[in-house]
Design a protein around this motif. Sequence first.
Motif: not given
Length: 220
Positions: A5-12, A17-21, A43-44, A55-58
Amino acid sequence: MREMEKPTVTFALSKGRLAEQTFDLLERMGVDCTDARNPGRRLVLEDKAGAVRFILVKPSDVPTYVDHGVADLGVVGKDTLMEAGRPLYEVLDLGFGRCRLCIAGYPGQVNATVGHATFRVATKYPNIARSYYAAKGRAIEIIELHGSVELGPVIGLSDVILDIVESGSTLRANGLTVLEDVCDVSARLVCNRVSLKTKRDRIRELIDGLERQVSLAAQT
Ligand code: PRP
Protein backbone atom coordinates in the motif's frame (compact mmCIF):
# COMPACT_ATOMS: atom_id res chain seq x y z
CA MET A 1 -0.44 -1.47 6.75
CA ARG A 2 0.72 -3.89 4.07
CA GLU A 3 3.98 -2.98 2.32
CA MET A 4 2.21 -2.90 -1.10
CA GLU A 5 0.00 0.00 0.00
CA LYS A 6 3.01 2.27 0.28
CA PRO A 7 4.06 4.06 -2.91
CA THR A 8 6.95 2.37 -4.68
CA VAL A 9 10.11 4.46 -4.44
CA THR A 10 12.55 4.20 -7.34
CA PHE A 11 16.30 4.50 -6.79
CA ALA A 12 18.70 5.27 -9.67
CA LEU A 13 22.02 3.59 -8.98
CA SER A 14 25.18 3.01 -10.99
CA LYS A 15 26.51 -0.54 -11.00
CA GLY A 16 29.63 -1.09 -8.97
CA ARG A 17 30.89 0.08 -5.62
CA LEU A 18 28.37 2.88 -5.04
CA ALA A 19 25.45 0.52 -5.65
CA GLU A 20 26.95 -2.25 -3.49
CA GLN A 21 27.50 0.12 -0.57
CA THR A 22 23.99 1.51 -0.97
CA PHE A 23 22.58 -2.05 -0.84
CA ASP A 24 24.63 -2.65 2.35
CA LEU A 25 22.89 0.32 4.02
CA LEU A 26 19.41 -0.57 2.73
CA GLU A 27 19.73 -4.22 3.81
CA ARG A 28 20.54 -3.07 7.33
CA MET A 29 17.21 -1.21 7.17
CA GLY A 30 15.41 -4.41 6.16
CA VAL A 31 15.12 -3.70 2.41
CA ASP A 32 15.64 -6.87 0.38
CA CYS A 33 18.32 -6.19 -2.28
CA THR A 34 18.97 -9.79 -3.36
CA ASP A 35 17.77 -9.35 -6.96
CA ALA A 36 19.37 -5.95 -7.33
CA ARG A 37 22.73 -7.40 -6.26
CA ASN A 38 22.45 -10.07 -8.95
CA PRO A 39 20.79 -8.30 -11.88
CA GLY A 40 22.34 -10.22 -14.77
CA ARG A 41 21.29 -8.19 -17.82
CA ARG A 42 18.15 -6.81 -16.10
CA LEU A 43 18.08 -3.06 -15.58
CA VAL A 44 14.98 -2.74 -13.38
CA LEU A 45 14.83 -4.70 -10.13
CA GLU A 46 12.45 -4.67 -7.17
CA ASP A 47 12.61 -5.77 -3.58
CA LYS A 48 10.31 -8.66 -2.69
CA ALA A 49 7.71 -6.37 -1.11
CA GLY A 50 7.53 -4.16 -4.23
CA ALA A 51 8.19 -1.12 -2.05
CA VAL A 52 11.58 -0.21 -3.56
CA ARG A 53 12.55 -0.40 -7.22
CA PHE A 54 16.12 -0.03 -8.48
CA ILE A 55 17.13 1.13 -11.93
CA LEU A 56 20.74 0.54 -12.89
CA VAL A 57 22.21 3.32 -15.03
CA LYS A 58 25.52 4.93 -15.97
CA PRO A 59 26.91 7.15 -13.18
CA SER A 60 26.62 10.35 -15.23
CA ASP A 61 22.97 9.52 -16.02
CA VAL A 62 21.86 9.22 -12.36
CA PRO A 63 21.12 12.99 -12.05
CA THR A 64 19.20 12.90 -15.36
CA TYR A 65 16.83 10.11 -14.23
CA VAL A 66 16.23 11.79 -10.86
CA ASP A 67 15.72 15.23 -12.41
CA HIS A 68 13.10 13.83 -14.80
CA GLY A 69 11.31 12.17 -11.88
CA VAL A 70 11.47 8.62 -13.26
CA ALA A 71 13.66 7.92 -10.24
CA ASP A 72 12.69 9.45 -6.90
CA LEU A 73 16.11 9.00 -5.31
CA GLY A 74 19.62 8.50 -6.64
CA VAL A 75 23.11 7.83 -5.38
CA VAL A 76 25.84 9.70 -7.17
CA GLY A 77 29.35 11.04 -6.57
CA LYS A 78 29.54 14.73 -5.68
CA ASP A 79 31.81 15.18 -8.72
CA THR A 80 29.15 13.85 -11.11
CA LEU A 81 26.48 15.87 -9.34
CA MET A 82 28.44 19.13 -9.65
CA GLU A 83 29.18 18.46 -13.30
CA ALA A 84 25.52 17.72 -14.09
CA GLY A 85 24.35 20.96 -12.46
CA ARG A 86 20.75 19.75 -12.20
CA PRO A 87 18.25 21.17 -9.69
CA LEU A 88 18.07 18.16 -7.35
CA TYR A 89 17.81 18.07 -3.57
CA GLU A 90 21.09 16.78 -2.18
CA VAL A 91 19.75 15.21 0.97
CA LEU A 92 22.58 13.17 2.49
CA ASP A 93 26.33 12.65 2.39
CA LEU A 94 26.56 8.84 2.42
CA GLY A 95 30.19 8.91 3.51
CA PHE A 96 31.54 6.34 1.05
CA GLY A 97 33.14 6.78 -2.38
CA ARG A 98 35.55 9.28 -0.90
CA CYS A 99 38.13 10.93 -3.17
CA ARG A 100 39.25 14.45 -4.16
CA LEU A 101 38.81 16.57 -7.24
CA CYS A 102 42.21 18.09 -8.00
CA ILE A 103 44.21 20.01 -10.52
CA ALA A 104 47.23 17.85 -11.31
CA GLY A 105 50.22 18.06 -13.59
CA TYR A 106 53.98 18.14 -13.52
CA PRO A 107 55.47 19.86 -10.46
CA GLY A 108 55.77 23.59 -11.21
CA GLN A 109 53.15 23.44 -13.97
CA VAL A 110 50.45 25.27 -12.04
CA ASN A 111 50.75 28.48 -14.07
CA ALA A 112 52.92 27.80 -17.08
CA THR A 113 51.71 26.84 -20.53
CA VAL A 114 53.69 24.53 -22.74
CA GLY A 115 53.95 25.50 -26.41
CA HIS A 116 50.55 27.19 -26.78
CA ALA A 117 49.04 30.56 -25.89
CA THR A 118 46.20 29.50 -23.60
CA PHE A 119 46.48 27.37 -20.45
CA ARG A 120 45.00 23.98 -21.33
CA VAL A 121 43.06 21.82 -18.91
CA ALA A 122 42.16 18.25 -19.86
CA THR A 123 39.18 16.86 -17.96
CA LYS A 124 36.09 14.67 -17.83
CA TYR A 125 34.48 17.60 -15.95
CA PRO A 126 34.29 20.60 -18.36
CA ASN A 127 31.59 22.42 -16.36
CA ILE A 128 33.49 22.14 -13.07
CA ALA A 129 36.72 23.23 -14.79
CA ARG A 130 34.97 26.22 -16.36
CA SER A 131 33.55 27.48 -13.07
CA TYR A 132 36.71 26.72 -11.09
CA TYR A 133 38.89 28.83 -13.37
CA ALA A 134 36.18 31.48 -13.91
CA ALA A 135 36.16 32.02 -10.13
CA LYS A 136 39.91 32.61 -10.34
CA GLY A 137 39.41 34.97 -13.32
CA ARG A 138 41.66 32.82 -15.45
CA ALA A 139 41.12 32.17 -19.15
CA ILE A 140 41.63 28.52 -20.09
CA GLU A 141 41.02 26.14 -22.92
CA ILE A 142 39.18 23.00 -21.90
CA ILE A 143 40.03 19.72 -23.56
CA GLU A 144 37.25 17.27 -22.82
CA LEU A 145 38.29 13.64 -22.48
CA HIS A 146 36.36 10.58 -21.38
CA GLY A 147 39.10 8.58 -19.67
CA SER A 148 42.87 8.20 -19.15
CA VAL A 149 42.94 11.95 -18.52
CA GLU A 150 46.45 11.73 -17.05
CA LEU A 151 47.74 11.31 -20.59
CA GLY A 152 47.02 15.01 -21.20
CA PRO A 153 50.19 16.50 -19.66
CA VAL A 154 52.27 13.38 -20.32
CA ILE A 155 51.75 13.53 -24.06
CA GLY A 156 51.62 17.34 -24.30
CA LEU A 157 47.91 17.70 -25.03
CA SER A 158 47.29 19.85 -21.94
CA ASP A 159 49.18 21.74 -19.23
CA VAL A 160 47.22 20.24 -16.36
CA ILE A 161 44.24 17.98 -15.68
CA LEU A 162 41.21 18.40 -13.46
CA ASP A 163 40.31 14.91 -12.27
CA ILE A 164 39.49 12.75 -9.29
CA VAL A 165 42.35 11.44 -7.19
CA GLU A 166 41.69 8.49 -4.92
CA SER A 167 44.88 6.62 -4.00
CA GLY A 168 47.10 8.91 -6.11
CA SER A 169 48.71 5.90 -7.80
CA THR A 170 47.69 6.87 -11.36
CA LEU A 171 49.29 10.29 -10.90
CA ARG A 172 52.46 8.82 -9.37
CA ALA A 173 52.78 6.16 -12.07
CA ASN A 174 52.77 8.93 -14.68
CA GLY A 175 55.14 11.32 -12.89
CA LEU A 176 52.36 13.79 -12.06
CA THR A 177 51.40 15.43 -8.79
CA VAL A 178 48.47 17.28 -7.21
CA LEU A 179 48.90 21.03 -7.81
CA GLU A 180 45.64 22.35 -6.33
CA ASP A 181 42.72 20.85 -4.43
CA VAL A 182 39.33 21.68 -5.95
CA CYS A 183 37.02 19.88 -3.46
CA ASP A 184 36.37 16.68 -1.55
CA VAL A 185 34.08 14.12 -3.14
CA SER A 186 31.84 11.42 -1.66
CA ALA A 187 28.61 9.66 -2.60
CA ARG A 188 25.46 11.76 -2.15
CA LEU A 189 21.81 10.79 -1.88
CA VAL A 190 19.78 13.02 -4.18
CA CYS A 191 16.03 13.40 -4.41
CA ASN A 192 13.60 14.61 -7.05
CA ARG A 193 11.92 17.84 -5.93
CA VAL A 194 8.38 16.71 -6.76
CA SER A 195 8.79 13.21 -5.24
CA LEU A 196 9.76 14.79 -1.95
CA LYS A 197 6.24 16.28 -1.86
CA THR A 198 4.16 13.52 -3.48
CA LYS A 199 5.79 10.56 -1.67
CA ARG A 200 6.86 12.57 1.35
CA ASP A 201 6.34 10.04 4.18
CA ARG A 202 7.91 7.08 2.42
CA ILE A 203 10.87 9.10 1.15
CA ARG A 204 11.39 10.72 4.56
CA GLU A 205 11.38 7.24 6.10
CA LEU A 206 14.07 6.05 3.67
CA ILE A 207 16.21 9.18 4.08
CA ASP A 208 15.99 9.00 7.89
CA GLY A 209 16.81 5.28 7.83
CA LEU A 210 19.82 5.84 5.59
CA GLU A 211 20.99 8.73 7.74
CA ARG A 212 20.82 6.48 10.82
CA GLN A 213 22.82 3.75 9.07
CA VAL A 214 25.43 6.25 7.87
CA SER A 215 25.98 7.56 11.38
CA LEU A 216 26.12 4.00 12.77
CA ALA A 217 28.70 3.08 10.08
CA ALA A 218 30.75 6.17 11.01
CA GLN A 219 30.92 4.99 14.64
CA THR A 220 32.36 1.55 13.79
C1 PRP B 1 39.80 7.48 -12.26
C2 PRP B 1 40.36 8.88 -12.41
C3 PRP B 1 41.84 8.64 -12.31
C4 PRP B 1 41.93 7.48 -11.34
C5 PRP B 1 42.27 8.00 -9.96
O1 PRP B 1 39.84 6.86 -13.48
O2 PRP B 1 39.96 9.48 -13.63
O3 PRP B 1 42.38 8.29 -13.56
O4 PRP B 1 40.63 6.85 -11.30
O5 PRP B 1 42.41 6.94 -9.05
P1 PRP B 1 43.76 6.74 -8.21
O6 PRP B 1 44.10 8.06 -7.59
O7 PRP B 1 43.39 5.70 -7.18
O8 PRP B 1 44.83 6.24 -9.12
P2 PRP B 1 39.06 5.52 -13.79
O9 PRP B 1 39.67 4.39 -13.04
O10 PRP B 1 37.61 5.76 -13.51
O11 PRP B 1 39.32 5.27 -15.32
P3 PRP B 1 39.32 6.27 -16.58
O12 PRP B 1 40.67 6.89 -16.63
O13 PRP B 1 39.07 5.39 -17.74
O14 PRP B 1 38.24 7.29 -16.37
